[in-house]
Scaffold this motif. Structure first.
Motif, PDB file in Angstrom:
ATOM      1  N   ILE A  43       0.839  -1.202   0.000  1.00  0.00           N
ATOM      2  CA  ILE A  43       0.000   0.000   0.000  1.00  0.00           C
ATOM      3  C   ILE A  43       0.877   1.257   0.000  1.00  0.00           C
ATOM      4  CG2 ILE A  43      -1.929  -1.154   1.149  1.00  0.00           C
ATOM      5  CD1 ILE A  43      -1.129   0.251   3.718  1.00  0.00           C
ATOM      6  N   SER A  44       0.236   2.393  -0.247  1.00  0.00           N
ATOM      7  CA  SER A  44       1.002   3.643  -0.298  1.00  0.00           C
ATOM      8  C   SER A  44       1.224   4.188   1.115  1.00  0.00           C
ATOM      9  CB  SER A  44       0.239   4.678  -1.119  1.00  0.00           C
ATOM     10  OG  SER A  44      -0.908   5.095  -0.394  1.00  0.00           O
ATOM     11  N   VAL A  45       2.174   5.109   1.211  1.00  0.00           N
ATOM     12  CA  VAL A  45       2.475   5.746   2.491  1.00  0.00           C
ATOM     13  C   VAL A  45       1.208   6.409   3.044  1.00  0.00           C
ATOM     14  CG1 VAL A  45       3.759   7.648   3.563  1.00  0.00           C
ATOM     15  CG2 VAL A  45       4.899   6.137   1.923  1.00  0.00           C
ATOM     16  N   GLU A  46       0.495   7.114   2.172  1.00  0.00           N
ATOM     17  CA  GLU A  46      -0.708   7.835   2.629  1.00  0.00           C
ATOM     18  C   GLU A  46      -1.756   6.866   3.161  1.00  0.00           C
ATOM     19  OE1 GLU A  46       0.857   8.318  -0.249  1.00  0.00           O
ATOM     20  OE2 GLU A  46       1.112  10.465  -0.633  1.00  0.00           O
ATOM     21  N   GLU A  47      -1.949   5.736   2.449  1.00  0.00           N
ATOM     22  CA  GLU A  47      -2.932   4.741   2.916  1.00  0.00           C
ATOM     23  C   GLU A  47      -2.499   4.171   4.262  1.00  0.00           C
ATOM     24  OE1 GLU A  47      -4.777   2.354  -0.845  1.00  0.00           O
ATOM     25  OE2 GLU A  47      -2.603   2.469  -0.761  1.00  0.00           O
ATOM     26  N   LYS A  94       3.900  -4.173   4.221  1.00  0.00           N
ATOM     27  CA  LYS A  94       4.648  -3.606   3.089  1.00  0.00           C
ATOM     28  C   LYS A  94       4.034  -2.283   2.617  1.00  0.00           C
ATOM     29  CE  LYS A  94       6.738  -7.797   1.439  1.00  0.00           C
ATOM     30  NZ  LYS A  94       6.732  -8.840   0.423  1.00  0.00           N
ATOM     31  N   VAL A  95       4.865  -1.291   2.632  1.00  0.00           N
ATOM     32  CA  VAL A  95       4.455   0.051   2.225  1.00  0.00           C
ATOM     33  C   VAL A  95       5.393   0.499   1.103  1.00  0.00           C
ATOM     34  CG1 VAL A  95       4.046   2.415   3.011  1.00  0.00           C
ATOM     35  CG2 VAL A  95       3.730   0.518   4.605  1.00  0.00           C
ATOM     36  N   ASN A  96       4.833   1.176   0.130  1.00  0.00           N
ATOM     37  CA  ASN A  96       5.597   1.583  -1.046  1.00  0.00           C
ATOM     38  C   ASN A  96       6.495   2.785  -0.724  1.00  0.00           C
ATOM     39  OD1 ASN A  96       6.487   1.520  -3.633  1.00  0.00           O
ATOM     40  ND2 ASN A  96       4.725   2.629  -4.477  1.00  0.00           N
ATOM     41  N   GLN A  97       7.572   2.503  -0.015  1.00  0.00           N
ATOM     42  CA  GLN A  97       8.458   3.566   0.468  1.00  0.00           C
ATOM     43  C   GLN A  97       9.876   3.036   0.611  1.00  0.00           C
ATOM     44  OE1 GLN A  97       7.011   4.429   4.467  1.00  0.00           O
ATOM     45  NE2 GLN A  97       7.598   2.422   5.234  1.00  0.00           N
ATOM     46  N   LYS A  98      10.812   3.971   0.630  1.00  0.00           N
ATOM     47  CA  LYS A  98      12.191   3.617   0.947  1.00  0.00           C
ATOM     48  C   LYS A  98      12.763   4.710   1.837  1.00  0.00           C
ATOM     49  CE  LYS A  98      16.407   1.911  -0.707  1.00  0.00           C
ATOM     50  NZ  LYS A  98      17.437   1.691  -1.495  1.00  0.00           N
ATOM     51  N   PRO A  99      13.308   4.395   2.956  1.00  0.00           N
ATOM     52  CA  PRO A  99      13.439   3.066   3.554  1.00  0.00           C
ATOM     53  C   PRO A  99      12.151   2.643   4.250  1.00  0.00           C
ATOM     54  CG  PRO A  99      14.369   4.703   5.021  1.00  0.00           C
ATOM     55  CD  PRO A  99      13.919   5.448   3.788  1.00  0.00           C
ATOM     56  N   GLY A 100      12.111   1.370   4.656  1.00  0.00           N
ATOM     57  CA  GLY A 100      11.019   0.918   5.516  1.00  0.00           C
ATOM     58  C   GLY A 100       9.935   0.132   4.821  1.00  0.00           C
ATOM     59  N   MET A 111      13.848   4.072  12.367  1.00  0.00           N
ATOM     60  CA  MET A 111      13.664   5.458  12.823  1.00  0.00           C
ATOM     61  C   MET A 111      12.717   6.234  11.911  1.00  0.00           C
ATOM     62  SD  MET A 111      17.359   6.567  14.342  1.00  0.00           S
ATOM     63  CE  MET A 111      16.630   7.981  15.172  1.00  0.00           C
ATOM     64  N   VAL A 112      12.832   6.000  10.605  1.00  0.00           N
ATOM     65  CA  VAL A 112      11.951   6.718   9.672  1.00  0.00           C
ATOM     66  C   VAL A 112      10.506   6.242   9.852  1.00  0.00           C
ATOM     67  CG1 VAL A 112      11.399   7.068   7.225  1.00  0.00           C
ATOM     68  CG2 VAL A 112      13.769   7.268   8.008  1.00  0.00           C
ATOM     69  N   CYS A 113      10.312   4.936  10.024  1.00  0.00           N
ATOM     70  CA  CYS A 113       8.944   4.431  10.246  1.00  0.00           C
ATOM     71  C   CYS A 113       8.377   4.972  11.553  1.00  0.00           C
ATOM     72  CB  CYS A 113       8.916   2.900  10.250  1.00  0.00           C
ATOM     73  SG  CYS A 113       9.126   2.193   8.611  1.00  0.00           S
ATOM     74  N   PHE A 114       9.210   5.115  12.552  1.00  0.00           N
ATOM     75  CA  PHE A 114       8.729   5.720  13.806  1.00  0.00           C
ATOM     76  C   PHE A 114       8.218   7.129  13.519  1.00  0.00           C
ATOM     77  CE2 PHE A 114       8.867   8.207  17.621  1.00  0.00           C
ATOM     78  CZ  PHE A 114       8.403   7.356  18.614  1.00  0.00           C
ATOM     79  N   GLU A 115       9.017   7.894  12.789  1.00  0.00           N
ATOM     80  CA  GLU A 115       8.645   9.282  12.479  1.00  0.00           C
ATOM     81  C   GLU A 115       7.341   9.364  11.692  1.00  0.00           C
ATOM     82  OE1 GLU A 115       9.555  12.330  13.145  1.00  0.00           O
ATOM     83  OE2 GLU A 115      11.140  11.682  14.488  1.00  0.00           O
ATOM     84  N   MET A 116       7.200   8.497  10.709  1.00  0.00           N
ATOM     85  CA  MET A 116       6.091   8.636   9.760  1.00  0.00           C
ATOM     86  C   MET A 116       4.790   7.978  10.235  1.00  0.00           C
ATOM     87  SD  MET A 116       7.105  10.526   7.420  1.00  0.00           S
ATOM     88  CE  MET A 116       8.697  11.328   7.314  1.00  0.00           C
ATOM     89  N   TYR A 117       4.895   6.996  11.116  1.00  0.00           N
ATOM     90  CA  TYR A 117       3.690   6.260  11.524  1.00  0.00           C
ATOM     91  C   TYR A 117       3.484   6.243  13.045  1.00  0.00           C
ATOM     92  CZ  TYR A 117       4.337   4.749   6.747  1.00  0.00           C
ATOM     93  OH  TYR A 117       4.519   4.758   5.395  1.00  0.00           O
TER      94      TYR A 117
END
Ligand code: AMP
Ligand code: MG
Length: 405
Positions: free
Chosen positions: A2-6, A275-281, A305-311
Motif C-alpha cells: 500500500i502507499s504511504v498515505e494509505e 509492506k508500504v511503497n516507500q524507501k526506507p522501511g 527510525m523513519v517508520c517511527f517518524e512517519m507512523y
C-alpha cells in the motif's frame, strides 16, 4: 503493497483510545488538556499598582513637568503588596504604593517613584500622567467565567503558571500510552559485548527508546528476542502485557528467518497492512491485538527510525490529543542534484538550513537503510513523491523538520 498515505490513514484511524487522567499541574508539562479551563476568579482580583511609586488622582498633577513640578501631600499610610489600604487619597494628597499593592480609594493612577522627589511630608511630581496609568485593573488578565484554555491546548510553562494562579493544582490531560520496545534477531548482541563478525550491537532499541523519550513519554524495553518462533511468541506476549503499543524491529522481511509476521498471526493478531511503497522501511507491518497495537518495524536501523517518524509518532500524538500530528513541514530548495527512483516515496535524510527566511536542504550523505549516521546528522526528512524522479538542484520539495535548524 500500500502507499504511504494509505498506511498513515490506517494507523491514524486505528482507534487507539486516548487515556484521560488527572495530573498535578507540574506533571502535565508538554501534554494536552483534556478539559476546558474556566476561571472561577477575576485575575487579578483587585485593582493594583504596576509600579513602585505614589497612588494619586491624575487630575491633581495635570500639567506637571520638569520645569513645573506639582506638590502633593503624603498621607500617613504606606501600602506594601498584600495589604489593603485603610485611608482614602483626598484631592492634593498621595500615598506611597508598592508594585502589586491594592490601589487605595480616591486614587485612580500611580506615578512612578522615578518621576518624583520626596521631602518629609510631601512629594514633587515632575510628570503628568493619564488617568489609569500604571494601574492593573481587576480582571484585566482573566475574567471570571471565561474559558482560559480549551480542550486540546498544549501545556507549556506559561499554561502551568496560569493554572496555578487560577488555583488549579490538578488538570485533566490526555496521558501518553506506554510504548514497548522489543528488537528481534539472532545476530543481536548487547551494548557492552565485543563486536565480532556476524554480530550486530542492538541499536534499534536505543534509537527507538530515544525517539519515544524525545516525545516526553514513557518507554519499556524488553531485552531482545531471537529468531525462534516459540521464544519470540513468549517475549511478545510478555511485552504486550505491559504496554499499549509494542514496537518490534527486524524479522519482518521475506527471509527464511523472518518469523515475526507468522508468529503474530499465529497468536491471533490482526494484520492491518504489510509492506508500504516507500524507501526506507518497505517491509513495515501493522497489527492489532485486542486493544493493543503492534508495529513490526523493519530491522534496518534507518528504516526503524523513519517508520517511527512517519507512523508511530503521529499515532501516539493523536492518542495524546495533539492537533498537529506530524512534524512541522517546510518547502525547501535542493542545494544539489539528487538521483531518485520513481514508483515509490523516498525519504531522504537531510540537513536543512534557513537563509534569509528561505529553506534549503542537502543530503546527509549515503542514504542506505543501514547507514545510521545519515540519521544522526539529519535535522530533516525530505519527502520525494513517487512520481518525481531525479530532483534537480533548485527544486522545491516538502521537508519535515526533526529538530533545530
Ligand atoms: P532484518 O529485518 O531482521 O532482516 O534485519 C535487517 C538488518 O537490520 C540486518 O542487517 C540486521 O542485522 C539489522 N538489525 C536488525 N535488528 C537490529 C537492531 N536491533 N539493531 C541494529 N541493527 C539491527
Ligand atoms: Mg533478522
Amino acid at each position: 503493497m500500500i502507499s504511504v498515505e494509505e498506511a498513515q490513514k490506517i494507523v491514524l484511524n486505528s482507534g487507539l483510545k486516548p487515556i484521560v487522567k488527572k495530573l498535578p499541574i507540574l506533571e502535565s508539562l508538554g501534554l494536552n488538556l483534556a478539559e476546558d479551563i474556566i476561571s472561577s476568579d477575576d485575575i487579578p482580583i483587585y485593582d493594583n499598582s504596576a509600579m513602585d511609586g505614589y497612588a494619586v488622582r491624575a487630575i491633581d498633577i495635570k500639567g506637571a513637568e520638569k520645569s513645573y513640578p506639582i506638590r502633593l501631600v503624603l498621607t500617613d499610610e504606606v501600602i506594601p503588596a498584600g495589604k489593603i489600604p485603610k485611608s482614602t487619597v483626598n484631592p492634593g494628597f498621595c500615598m506611597p504604593i508598592m508594585t502589586g499593592a491594592s490601589l487605595p480609594e480616591g486614587a485612580d493612577s500611580v506615578v512612578k517613584k522615578e518621576d518624583t522627589q520626596r521631602d518629609t511630608a510631601s512629594i514633587m511630581v515632575f510628570r503628568e500622567i493619564e488617568k489609569g496609568e500604571n494601574v492593573r485593573y481587576r480582571g484585566e488578565d482573566i475574567k471570571k467565567g471565561n474559558t482560559v484554555f480549551k480542550k486540546g491546548d498544549g501545556i507549556n510553562p506559561g499554561t502551568i503558571g496560569v493554572l496555578a494562579s487560577l488555583g488549579k493544582s490538578e488538570v485533566k490531560v490526555f496521558g501518553p500510552p506506554v510504548i514497548g520496545v522489543l528488537p528481534t534477531g539472532d545476530e543481536l548482541i548487547g551494548i557492552s559485548e565485543k563486536l565480532v563478525a556476524g554480530k550486530v550491537r542492538d541499536s534499534n532499541s536505543y534509537s527507538l527508546s530515544a525517539q519515544i523519550k524525545e516525545m516526553g513519554i514513557q518507554y519499556k524495553r524488553f531485552g531482545s528476542a531471537p529468531d525462534d518462533e516459540a521464544l519470540l511468541l513468549k517475549k511478545i506476549k510478555e511485552a504486550l502485557g505491559e504496554c499499549d503499543i509494542l514496537l518490534l524491529s527486524g524479522g519482518i522481511s521475506a527471509g527464511d528467518y523472518d518469523l515475526v509476521k507468522d508468529t503474530l498471526e499465529g497468536m491471533g493478531a490482526k494484520l492491518n497492512f504489510w509492506k508500504v511503497n516507500q524507501k526506507p522501511g518497505k517491509p513495515l507491518a501493522f497489527f492489532e491485538y485486542g486493544n493493543k497495537y503492534i508495529f513490526a518495524l523493519p530491522g534496518n536501523p534507518v528504516s526503524v527510525m523513519v517508520c517511527f517518524e512517519m507512523y508511530v509518532r503521529p499515532m501516539i500524538r493523536k492518542s495524546m490529543g495533539a492537533r498537529n500530528l506530524f512534524r512541522p513541514e517546510v518547502m525547501a530548495e535542493a542545494l544539489h542534484d539528487f538521483k531518485n527512483k520513481t514508483g515509490r516515496i523516498n525519504f531522504i535524510r537531510a540537513i536543512v538550513e534557513n537563509k534569509d527566511g528561505q529553506y534549503f536542504f542537502k543530503s546527509t550523505g549515503m542514504q542506505g537503510s543501514g547507514i545510521l549516521t545519515s540519521m544522526a546528522k539529519a535535522n530533516g526528512i525530505a519527502w520525494f513523491p513517487a512520481d518525481i524522479g531525479n530532483v534537480a538542484k533548485g527544486s522545491k520539495v516538502k521537508v519535515y523538520l526533526l529538530g533545530e535548524i
